[in-house]
Design a protein around this motif. Structure first.
Motif, PDB file in Angstrom:
ATOM      1  N   ARG A 169      34.535 -71.665   9.353  1.00 44.91           N
ATOM      2  CA  ARG A 169      36.005 -71.741   9.308  1.00 44.91           C
ATOM      3  C   ARG A 169      36.512 -73.171   9.384  1.00 44.91           C
ATOM      4  NH1 ARG A 169      40.292 -72.873   8.836  1.00 44.91           N
ATOM      5  NH2 ARG A 169      42.262 -71.822   9.352  1.00 44.91           N
ATOM      6  N   ALA A 189      33.742 -78.024   1.638  1.00 44.36           N
ATOM      7  CA  ALA A 189      33.530 -77.105   2.758  1.00 44.36           C
ATOM      8  C   ALA A 189      32.320 -76.213   2.492  1.00 44.36           C
ATOM      9  CB  ALA A 189      34.780 -76.251   2.962  1.00 44.36           C
ATOM     10  N   TYR A 242      38.433 -78.224   4.798  1.00 51.32           N
ATOM     11  CA  TYR A 242      38.661 -76.896   5.384  1.00 51.32           C
ATOM     12  C   TYR A 242      40.138 -76.625   5.637  1.00 51.32           C
ATOM     13  CZ  TYR A 242      33.634 -77.110   6.343  1.00 51.32           C
ATOM     14  OH  TYR A 242      32.281 -77.220   6.207  1.00 51.32           O
ATOM     15  N   ARG A 283      41.679 -73.225   4.393  1.00 52.84           N
ATOM     16  CA  ARG A 283      40.965 -71.982   4.662  1.00 52.84           C
ATOM     17  C   ARG A 283      41.735 -71.116   5.639  1.00 52.84           C
ATOM     18  NH1 ARG A 283      34.424 -72.213   4.752  1.00 52.84           N
ATOM     19  NH2 ARG A 283      34.178 -72.715   2.559  1.00 52.84           N
TER      20      ARG A 283
END
Length: 246
Positions: free
Chosen positions: A161, A183, A243, A246
């Motif tokens: 994550r 990522a 990231y 996300r």
């Protein structure tokens, strides 16, 4: 400068025809001395700038760090800069990686002890002369499996994550793909920590080698980094965060 006017027999003069010595015609292409090299027509214009380089977006347009192959400080023979380092982000230092690992270990140790509260005496010790044996009961096996599962979930989900565990957030480091600095996927995150678990099985020797590998590796990778094709980079303010969305 035009040549002298011609005088005819009738006394009339005629303007000179063509350029004089050292002069150039308006419609004639310029030639360098000696006639060598390409000609440059006065009417010819260079092609307009199209906003790309060689038909491609600058730097490939794929990496959040501005380079399709960041290089991570490694030279790029024959590439841009002729052997100069790629313009990728800075790799995290070995000391910061060690600090992040220690912070995560301490946090997980506290959580493991909390997890053990409902399960007193998971291991029983027996002595036979000078020998001591550990006897795991059913509760001890359960606790051991729970701690492994909890550690796996922690590293897997946090890296998938955020690219960071709590220790990495504190020490400003982040896990990204080795190929382009993007990522990592959920599968890569699971495989990365799974390799760490597998390396810890043979009496911890694999874990020791995994940790020491970073000391001589040019990209500061551990063995589980190499298997998962990941690197750990700086995550200080101002660095791109792959990231973020996300």
């Amino acid at each position: 400068m035009a040549g002298p006017p011609k005088v005819h027999s009738d006394g009339m003069t005629q303007p000179p025809q063509g350029p004089g010595p050292g002069e150039q015609s308006e419609n004639q292409s310029w030639q360098p001395p000696g006639g060598a090299g390409p000609s440059f027509d006065k009417q010819q214009q260079p092609p307009p700038y199209q906003g790309t380089y060689g038909g491609q977006e600058p730097y490939g347009g794929q990496s959040p760090y501005g380079a399709q192959d960041p290089g991570w400080g490694m030279p790029a023979p024959g590439g841009p800069g002729h052997g100069q380092p790629h313009p990728g982000p800075a790799l995290a230092s070995r000391w910061r990686r060690l600090g992040a690992a220690i912070v995560d270990s301490l946090l997980l140790g506290v959580l493991y002890n909390i997890l053990l509260v409902p399960f007193p005496d998971p291991v029983r010790f027996e002595t036979a002369g000078s020998q001591v044996r550990y006897i795991w009961n059913g509760t001890g096996v359960l606790v051991n499996l729970l701690t492994i599962a909890f550690g796996f979930l922690y590293y897997w989900l946090m890296h998938a994550r955020f690219g960071q565990t709590l220790g990495k957030m504190l020490l400003k480091t982040r896990v990204v793909r080795e190929a382009d600095g993007g990522a990592i996927s959920s599968g890569t995150s699971a495989w990365r920590y799974g390799v760490q678990i597998l390396l810890s099985l043979p009496c911890g020797i694999g874990s020791l080698l995994d940790a020491l590998w970073i000391l001589w590796d040019p990209r500061k990778q551990t063995l589980h980094d190499k298997v998962a094709h990941t690197v750990v980079v700086d995550a200080v303010p101002g660095r791109p965060d792959p990231y973020r969305n996300r």
